[in-house]
Motif scaffolding. Structure first.
Motif, PDB file in Angstrom:
ATOM      1  N   THR A  18      70.448  43.229  48.721  1.00 24.01           N
ATOM      2  CA  THR A  18      71.613  43.442  47.785  1.00 24.01           C
ATOM      3  C   THR A  18      71.182  44.158  46.416  1.00 24.01           C
ATOM      4  OG1 THR A  18      72.563  41.602  48.608  1.00 24.01           O
ATOM      5  CG2 THR A  18      73.604  42.292  46.472  1.00 24.01           C
ATOM      6  N   VAL A  19      70.277  43.811  45.621  1.00 21.03           N
ATOM      7  CA  VAL A  19      69.641  44.582  44.441  1.00 21.03           C
ATOM      8  C   VAL A  19      69.268  45.830  44.933  1.00 21.03           C
ATOM      9  CG1 VAL A  19      67.879  44.370  42.787  1.00 21.03           C
ATOM     10  CG2 VAL A  19      69.070  42.182  43.241  1.00 21.03           C
ATOM     11  N   ALA A  20      68.656  46.116  45.779  1.00 20.13           N
ATOM     12  CA  ALA A  20      68.193  47.369  46.116  1.00 20.13           C
ATOM     13  C   ALA A  20      69.144  48.309  46.195  1.00 20.13           C
ATOM     14  CB  ALA A  20      67.139  47.397  47.333  1.00 20.13           C
ATOM     15  N   LEU A 148      51.917  41.329  39.505  1.00 23.90           N
ATOM     16  CA  LEU A 148      51.913  42.837  39.128  1.00 23.90           C
ATOM     17  C   LEU A 148      53.445  43.338  38.968  1.00 23.90           C
ATOM     18  CD1 LEU A 148      49.414  43.907  42.415  1.00 23.90           C
ATOM     19  CD2 LEU A 148      48.966  43.393  39.815  1.00 23.90           C
ATOM     20  N   GLY A 149      53.621  44.150  38.162  1.00 23.67           N
ATOM     21  CA  GLY A 149      54.767  44.755  38.070  1.00 23.67           C
ATOM     22  C   GLY A 149      55.597  43.601  37.235  1.00 23.67           C
ATOM     23  N   LEU A 150      57.212  43.945  37.268  1.00 20.98           N
ATOM     24  CA  LEU A 150      57.985  43.396  36.627  1.00 20.98           C
ATOM     25  C   LEU A 150      58.482  42.044  37.481  1.00 20.98           C
ATOM     26  CD1 LEU A 150      60.306  42.650  34.085  1.00 20.98           C
ATOM     27  CD2 LEU A 150      61.663  44.235  35.440  1.00 20.98           C
ATOM     28  N   TRP A 151      58.455  40.796  37.140  1.00 20.05           N
ATOM     29  CA  TRP A 151      58.866  39.481  37.717  1.00 20.05           C
ATOM     30  C   TRP A 151      59.875  39.111  37.029  1.00 20.05           C
ATOM     31  CZ3 TRP A 151      55.930  36.250  41.066  1.00 20.05           C
ATOM     32  CH2 TRP A 151      54.854  36.727  41.746  1.00 20.05           C
ATOM     33  N   LEU A 152      61.148  39.142  37.877  1.00 18.88           N
ATOM     34  CA  LEU A 152      62.577  38.526  37.282  1.00 18.88           C
ATOM     35  C   LEU A 152      63.149  37.324  37.966  1.00 18.88           C
ATOM     36  CD1 LEU A 152      64.377  41.816  37.191  1.00 18.88           C
ATOM     37  CD2 LEU A 152      63.550  40.542  35.194  1.00 18.88           C
ATOM     38  N   ASP A 153      63.309  36.148  37.161  1.00 20.96           N
ATOM     39  CA  ASP A 153      63.680  34.986  37.619  1.00 20.96           C
ATOM     40  C   ASP A 153      65.360  35.440  37.714  1.00 20.96           C
ATOM     41  OD1 ASP A 153      65.239  32.657  37.945  1.00 20.96           O
ATOM     42  OD2 ASP A 153      63.969  31.520  36.663  1.00 20.96           O
ATOM     43  N   THR A 154      65.748  35.850  38.940  1.00 18.11           N
ATOM     44  CA  THR A 154      67.033  36.160  39.044  1.00 18.11           C
ATOM     45  C   THR A 154      68.332  35.003  39.258  1.00 18.11           C
ATOM     46  OG1 THR A 154      66.818  36.655  41.431  1.00 18.11           O
ATOM     47  CG2 THR A 154      66.730  38.343  39.549  1.00 18.11           C
ATOM     48  N   SER A 158      73.643  38.024  37.852  1.00 17.29           N
ATOM     49  CA  SER A 158      74.299  38.451  38.784  1.00 17.29           C
ATOM     50  C   SER A 158      73.508  39.922  39.070  1.00 17.29           C
ATOM     51  CB  SER A 158      75.776  39.173  38.074  1.00 17.29           C
ATOM     52  OG  SER A 158      75.526  40.329  37.057  1.00 17.29           O
ATOM     53  N   VAL A 159      74.114  40.587  40.398  1.00 15.20           N
ATOM     54  CA  VAL A 159      73.329  41.560  41.037  1.00 15.20           C
ATOM     55  C   VAL A 159      73.487  42.795  39.716  1.00 15.20           C
ATOM     56  CG1 VAL A 159      73.560  43.793  42.620  1.00 15.20           C
ATOM     57  CG2 VAL A 159      73.938  41.277  43.165  1.00 15.20           C
ATOM     58  N   ALA A 160      74.438  42.906  39.056  1.00 16.09           N
ATOM     59  CA  ALA A 160      74.773  44.017  38.189  1.00 16.09           C
ATOM     60  C   ALA A 160      73.627  43.902  37.084  1.00 16.09           C
ATOM     61  CB  ALA A 160      76.074  44.057  37.613  1.00 16.09           C
ATOM     62  N   GLU A 161      73.675  42.730  36.584  1.00 21.96           N
ATOM     63  CA  GLU A 161      72.531  42.292  35.364  1.00 21.96           C
ATOM     64  C   GLU A 161      71.270  42.360  35.758  1.00 21.96           C
ATOM     65  OE1 GLU A 161      75.248  38.619  33.177  1.00 21.96           O
ATOM     66  OE2 GLU A 161      73.996  38.180  34.936  1.00 21.96           O
TER      67      GLU A 161
END
Length: 175
Positions: A18-20, A148-154, A158-161
């Motif tokens: 969904t995010v991709a 490695l890279g950006l780790w996000l606690d999602t 929201s998907v947009a955020e």
């Protein structure tokens, strides 16, 4: 924006697809590369991953990641920003990063809390968890995958955020 590759990873039901897709839709010239499709191309002799995978399953996973990386590179070479998403955990994250030639490369790990993943999985029409559990894969992500890279606690995004954060916070990978 010039061509680039975004590698989006996380465990099953973390929101990668969904995010991709949403990220690709925000970019002016983009392609969404779904890594799992390369697994499904194998018809005869497919060896599935498990908690204790066979050597053949590991080799097929490496092949899947190499093919996905090459496809993303080909799209980038043609002037598209490729958004490659797949479950890339543990030693496979540096392996896949090393397989992608395109720069800039952005690596993004979606890491919602396991309870959120379990709730998302329960609400889906399909089941991503066969021999694995959310807790086991989350442990493999958090304890066995290099930071490695950006780790996000999602969990609470929201998907947009989430896409906003990726566009604002992801930095080009440098080896």
């Amino acid at each position: 924006m010039s061509a680039a590759v975004y590698l989006i990873t996380g465990i099953q039901a973390a929101g990668k697809s969904t995010v991709a897709q949403a990220l690709a839709e925000r970019l002016p010239r983009s392609a969404h590369v779904r890594g799992d499709v390369f697994r499904r191309f194998v018809v005869g002799g497919r060896a599935e991953m498990s908690g204790d995978p066979s050597a053949e399953a590991v080799e097929q996973l490496r092949l899947r990641h190499r093919l996905a990386a090459r496809t993303a590179d080909e799209y980038a070479e043609a002037g598209f920003t490729a958004v490659l998403q797949d479950v890339v955990l543990g030693e496979f994250l540096p392996f896949t990063i090393g397989s992608i030639r395109t720069r800039p490369l952005y690596v993004v790990v979606l890491a919602p809390r396991p309870s959120a993943v379990a709730a998302r999985e329960a609400a889906r029409d399909k089941s991503a968890y066969g021999t694995f559990t959310v807790e086991a894969l989350d442990s493999a992500l958090r304890e066995g995958t290099p930071r490695l890279g950006l780790w996000l606690d999602t969990t609470d995004l929201s998907v947009a955020e989430t896409v906003d954060r990726i566009l604002e916070q992801a930095r080009p990978w440098s080896s």
